[in-house]
Design an enzyme around this catalytic site. Sequence first.
Site, mmCIF file in Angstrom:
data_model
loop_
_atom_site.group_PDB
_atom_site.id
_atom_site.type_symbol
_atom_site.label_atom_id
_atom_site.label_comp_id
_atom_site.label_asym_id
_atom_site.label_seq_id
_atom_site.Cartn_x
_atom_site.Cartn_y
_atom_site.Cartn_z
ATOM 1 N N ASP A 55 0.843 -1.200 0.000
ATOM 2 C CA ASP A 55 0.000 0.000 0.000
ATOM 3 C C ASP A 55 0.875 1.246 0.000
ATOM 4 O O ASP A 55 1.818 1.363 0.794
ATOM 5 C CB ASP A 55 -0.903 0.012 1.234
ATOM 6 C CG ASP A 55 -1.764 1.264 1.276
ATOM 7 O OD1 ASP A 55 -2.730 1.342 0.508
ATOM 8 O OD2 ASP A 55 -1.438 2.183 2.064
ATOM 9 N N TYR B 153 3.005 10.111 0.189
ATOM 10 C CA TYR B 153 4.170 9.595 0.900
ATOM 11 C C TYR B 153 5.453 10.046 0.200
ATOM 12 O O TYR B 153 5.855 9.492 -0.825
ATOM 13 C CB TYR B 153 4.135 8.069 0.973
ATOM 14 C CG TYR B 153 2.909 7.503 1.668
ATOM 15 C CD1 TYR B 153 2.150 8.268 2.552
ATOM 16 C CD2 TYR B 153 2.501 6.191 1.435
ATOM 17 C CE1 TYR B 153 1.031 7.745 3.175
ATOM 18 C CE2 TYR B 153 1.379 5.663 2.062
ATOM 19 C CZ TYR B 153 0.644 6.446 2.924
ATOM 20 O OH TYR B 153 -0.464 5.927 3.546
ATOM 21 N N LYS C 208 -3.611 5.722 -3.546
ATOM 22 C CA LYS C 208 -4.660 6.616 -3.069
ATOM 23 C C LYS C 208 -4.836 7.791 -4.013
ATOM 24 O O LYS C 208 -3.983 8.077 -4.844
ATOM 25 C CB LYS C 208 -4.337 7.069 -1.649
ATOM 26 C CG LYS C 208 -4.093 5.855 -0.728
ATOM 27 C CD LYS C 208 -3.900 6.225 0.704
ATOM 28 C CE LYS C 208 -3.628 4.977 1.542
ATOM 29 N NZ LYS C 208 -2.246 4.492 1.380
#
Length: 338
Positions: free
Chosen positions: A54, A59, A87
């Site tokens: 994930d 990030y 995401k």
Amino acid sequence: MKVSDRRTLKRAGLDVTALGLGCAAFGGLYRSADASEALAALAAAWAAGIRHFDVAPMYGLGRAEHLLGHFLREEAGDNDEAVVSTKAGRLMARPRPGRHLPPPAPANPFDSGWRNGLRFQEIFDYGYDGIMRSFDDSQQRMGRPEIDLLFVHDIGRVTHGERHERHWNALVSGGFRALSELRAAGLIKGFGLGVNEAEVIDAAMNEADLDCCLLAGRYTLLDRSGAALLDKAKARDVAIIMGGVYNSGILASATGGDRKFNYADAPPEILRKVDRLAGICARHEVPLGAAAIRFPLRNAAVASVLVGARSPQDVTTSIDWFERDIPDELWNALEAVE
């Protein structure tokens, strides 16, 4: 229980490993992240049989997606075994031009910043075009057309404060339509939310046909505020992947190191509760981290667990904890802690 055990996400038609690897640390969460260490951590997870990874554009402002994509292409053989979730909701905008930065977004309580992220400015966009562009950008950063799960990232009232209604309206009026179209076209297997707030998943289940959601930190040894949501999710066959099982690290480093809770220094009342939990675990000769990583799976709504890692040692520690036998007597004792 083995980390490589398969758990089915029924609505998405996917199998994920019981333990997945979250890639936030590779973006420089809390401190700089060395690329070679990140790739070694990914290799250790792969060698142990972990196949769910994930990541998110957030990030490291794109860095973690680049590193994960490189690993899957160049070191894992670019095969079909990996299940990748990323995401949407943030776009990486123009590079920061020296000291002349655009106005920053309001402070986000779940964002501690990135120590060696890429030089981009993030912009929130939960609308139709923003979700579509975010998906395309993630494919390009990872060099990977296959993205299995797409989570709407960090939407919620706690995260966005007074701007929540604007972002929520953009998601409901267009973002969910984009996600549904991506799924109908076979470009993703499923979608949901990836958030720290249980309440917004509850609201989203009333607005869209969700397949799976990632909930961080809200059903752990320290915080069980997501319990009611899990009941609703199970009734609707919406799979829940539980992240943040160490509550930002404090349950993995209870006796030292950076005692973080919910992305900030842990307050005294949390430190005291952790000390009580650690004492109970010690009497049963079980590491506190082992109880923390396994606790969410005691709820039938939880399909799998995600943990973060910065190094191969972090990965092997979490694997060891995950595969430990834990006596029922310990669970009974931990459940009694207020």
